[in-house]
Motif scaffolding. Structure first.
Motif, PDB file in Angstrom:
ATOM      1  N   ASP A   1       0.850  -1.201   0.000  1.00 61.77           N
ATOM      2  CA  ASP A   1       0.000   0.000   0.000  1.00 61.77           C
ATOM      3  C   ASP A   1       0.879   1.241   0.000  1.00 61.77           C
ATOM      4  N   ALA A   2       0.540   2.153  -0.877  1.00 59.71           N
ATOM      5  CA  ALA A   2       1.314   3.393  -0.942  1.00 59.71           C
ATOM      6  C   ALA A   2       1.141   4.168   0.348  1.00 59.71           C
ATOM      7  N   MET A   3       2.219   4.686   0.923  1.00 67.29           N
ATOM      8  CA  MET A   3       2.153   5.403   2.181  1.00 67.29           C
ATOM      9  C   MET A   3       2.482   6.879   1.973  1.00 67.29           C
ATOM     10  N   VAL A   4       3.468   7.147   1.093  1.00 65.80           N
ATOM     11  CA  VAL A   4       3.805   8.512   0.737  1.00 65.80           C
ATOM     12  C   VAL A   4       3.665   8.608  -0.793  1.00 65.80           C
ATOM     13  N   ILE A   5       2.794   9.473  -1.213  1.00 69.83           N
ATOM     14  CA  ILE A   5       2.433   9.551  -2.624  1.00 69.83           C
ATOM     15  C   ILE A   5       2.853  10.906  -3.172  1.00 69.83           C
ATOM     16  N   GLN A   6       3.501  10.903  -4.306  1.00 69.37           N
ATOM     17  CA  GLN A   6       3.917  12.167  -4.917  1.00 69.37           C
ATOM     18  C   GLN A   6       3.336  12.269  -6.322  1.00 69.37           C
ATOM     19  N   ASN A   7       2.833  13.443  -6.629  1.00 65.64           N
ATOM     20  CA  ASN A   7       2.293  13.722  -7.956  1.00 65.64           C
ATOM     21  C   ASN A   7       2.763  15.077  -8.448  1.00 65.64           C
ATOM     22  N   PRO A   8       3.051  15.193  -9.745  1.00 65.75           N
ATOM     23  CA  PRO A   8       3.175  14.066 -10.675  1.00 65.75           C
ATOM     24  C   PRO A   8       4.506  13.348 -10.488  1.00 65.75           C
ATOM     25  N   ARG A   9       4.737  12.233 -11.132  1.00 63.24           N
ATOM     26  CA  ARG A   9       6.037  11.573 -11.049  1.00 63.24           C
ATOM     27  C   ARG A   9       7.059  12.274 -11.940  1.00 63.24           C
ATOM     28  N   TYR A  10       6.594  12.854 -13.013  1.00 68.54           N
ATOM     29  CA  TYR A  10       7.459  13.605 -13.920  1.00 68.54           C
ATOM     30  C   TYR A  10       6.786  14.940 -14.220  1.00 68.54           C
ATOM     31  N   GLN A  11       7.573  15.994 -14.131  1.00 64.70           N
ATOM     32  CA  GLN A  11       7.046  17.328 -14.375  1.00 64.70           C
ATOM     33  C   GLN A  11       8.026  18.085 -15.266  1.00 64.70           C
ATOM     34  N   VAL A  12       7.496  18.639 -16.339  1.00 62.64           N
ATOM     35  CA  VAL A  12       8.298  19.476 -17.225  1.00 62.64           C
ATOM     36  C   VAL A  12       7.754  20.892 -17.145  1.00 62.64           C
ATOM     37  N   THR A  13       8.623  21.847 -16.939  1.00 63.84           N
ATOM     38  CA  THR A  13       8.206  23.238 -16.889  1.00 63.84           C
ATOM     39  C   THR A  13       9.182  24.078 -17.693  1.00 63.84           C
ATOM     40  N   GLN A  14       8.768  25.291 -17.961  1.00 64.62           N
ATOM     41  CA  GLN A  14       9.637  26.216 -18.689  1.00 64.62           C
ATOM     42  C   GLN A  14      10.385  27.103 -17.718  1.00 64.62           C
ATOM     43  N   PHE A  15      11.503  27.556 -18.144  1.00 63.64           N
ATOM     44  CA  PHE A  15      12.321  28.479 -17.353  1.00 63.64           C
ATOM     45  C   PHE A  15      11.445  29.642 -16.876  1.00 63.64           C
ATOM     46  N   GLY A  16      11.413  29.839 -15.564  1.00 64.99           N
ATOM     47  CA  GLY A  16      10.677  30.959 -15.001  1.00 64.99           C
ATOM     48  C   GLY A  16       9.195  30.724 -14.779  1.00 64.99           C
ATOM     49  N   LYS A  17       8.660  29.599 -15.210  1.00 67.07           N
ATOM     50  CA  LYS A  17       7.228  29.328 -15.052  1.00 67.07           C
ATOM     51  C   LYS A  17       6.981  28.594 -13.730  1.00 67.07           C
ATOM     52  N   PRO A  18       6.162  29.175 -12.855  1.00 66.68           N
ATOM     53  CA  PRO A  18       5.937  28.547 -11.549  1.00 66.68           C
ATOM     54  C   PRO A  18       5.427  27.117 -11.666  1.00 66.68           C
ATOM     55  N   VAL A  19       5.855  26.303 -10.726  1.00 68.42           N
ATOM     56  CA  VAL A  19       5.432  24.911 -10.714  1.00 68.42           C
ATOM     57  C   VAL A  19       5.167  24.476  -9.276  1.00 68.42           C
ATOM     58  N   THR A  20       4.191  23.593  -9.115  1.00 66.82           N
ATOM     59  CA  THR A  20       3.856  23.057  -7.801  1.00 66.82           C
ATOM     60  C   THR A  20       3.913  21.540  -7.835  1.00 66.82           C
ATOM     61  N   LEU A  21       4.624  20.990  -6.855  1.00 70.29           N
ATOM     62  CA  LEU A  21       4.689  19.544  -6.681  1.00 70.29           C
ATOM     63  C   LEU A  21       3.898  19.191  -5.429  1.00 70.29           C
ATOM     64  N   SER A  22       3.239  18.037  -5.469  1.00 62.76           N
ATOM     65  CA  SER A  22       2.400  17.678  -4.331  1.00 62.76           C
ATOM     66  C   SER A  22       2.823  16.370  -3.693  1.00 62.76           C
ATOM     67  N   CYS A  23       2.503  16.260  -2.415  1.00 64.29           N
ATOM     68  CA  CYS A  23       2.817  15.074  -1.634  1.00 64.29           C
ATOM     69  C   CYS A  23       1.659  14.802  -0.687  1.00 64.29           C
ATOM     70  N   SER A  24       1.291  13.538  -0.564  1.00 59.62           N
ATOM     71  CA  SER A  24       0.274  13.161   0.423  1.00 59.62           C
ATOM     72  C   SER A  24       0.742  11.907   1.138  1.00 59.62           C
ATOM     73  N   GLN A  25       0.195  11.702   2.325  1.00 67.37           N
ATOM     74  CA  GLN A  25       0.619  10.557   3.119  1.00 67.37           C
ATOM     75  C   GLN A  25      -0.577   9.919   3.825  1.00 67.37           C
ATOM     76  N   THR A  26      -0.460   8.615   4.042  1.00 69.02           N
ATOM     77  CA  THR A  26      -1.502   7.869   4.740  1.00 69.02           C
ATOM     78  C   THR A  26      -1.018   7.395   6.107  1.00 69.02           C
ATOM     79  N   LEU A  27       0.146   7.870   6.517  1.00 69.98           N
ATOM     80  CA  LEU A  27       0.750   7.400   7.763  1.00 69.98           C
ATOM     81  C   LEU A  27       0.344   8.237   8.975  1.00 69.98           C
TER      82      LEU A  27
END
Lengths: 111, 113
Positions: A1-27
């Motif tokens: 069972d996944a306990m720490v989940i990250q989305n997305p697994r791969y992220q492509v962004t452009q120079f200077g373009k804001p990006v958000t990575l997410s993490c969730s947990q079931t622990l």
């Protein structure tokens, strides 16, 4: 069972373009961490939350921000990504009585 | 201190032999240590941990030894298998009462058939 989940697994962004990575947990851990890992290097701690208390590392650039709206979720915001920010970003959780567990990571590419 | 360096040391072992991976930690006040295994493109995976009030702890095919006198930690893998090929990191919990971990440089383990 996944306990720490990250989305997305791969992220492509452009120079200077804001990006958000997410993490969730079931622990239900009260500590959540964000690490940056570059090729052939150890994970480098950017910051961590103990509950809602934010703990920034002294050498973490201002370009990196984080939010933790509740126990389960934590976000990494990169306000203006540069080429040097391309890396694997790892989320981890922990507590006083349990060890530190990592998610699978998000690979960030900056074009 | 913080891990630095662009080149991971590599340990090559024959399949079936025992592997010993070493780590020097930096803070004599650290009270908790973890060994992680990291395969390419994946997050670090917990292997085994040890607290500072212990010298040795055994798991399935793995043993961790802690020498506080010289601030040294080792991971022993018995009967190394091809699936053990990965990068191994030690991590120390910085000081008692905090939740911050500092990672060692890492060692790449290559298992030769």
């Amino acid at each position: 069972d996944a306990m720490v989940i990250q989305n997305p697994r791969y992220q492509v962004t452009q120079f200077g373009k804001p990006v958000t990575l997410s993490c969730s947990q079931t622990l239900n851990h009260n500590v959540m961490y964000w690490y940056q890992q570059k090729s052939s290097q150890a994970p480098k701690l950017l910051f961590h939350y103990y509950d809602k208390d934010f703990n920034n590392e002294a050498d973490t650039p201002d370009n990196f921000q984080s939010r933790r709206p509740n126990t389960s979720f934590c976000f990494l915001d990169i306000r203006s990504p540069g080429l040097g920010d391309a890396a694997m970003y790892l989320c981890a959780t922990g507590s006083r009585v349990d060890t530190q567990y990592f998610g699978p990571g998000t690979r960030l590419t900056v074009l | 201190g913080e891990s630095v360096g662009l080149h991971l040391p590599t340990l090559s072992v024959q399949e079936g032999d025992n592997s010993i991976i070493n780590c020097a930690y930096s803070n004599s006040a650290s009270d908790y240590f973890i060994w992680y295994k990291q395969e390419s493109g994946k997050g670090p995976q917990f292997i085994i941990d040890i607290r500072s009030n212990m010298d040795k702890r055994q798991g399935q095919r793995v043993t961790v030894l802690l020498n506080k006198t010289v601030k040294h930690l080792s991971l022993q893998i018995a009967a190394t298998q091809p699936g053990d090929s990965a990068v191994y990191f030690c991590a120390e919990k910085w000081t008692s009462g905090t939740y911050k971990y500092i990672f060692g440089t890492g060692t790449r383990l290559k298992v030769l058939a």
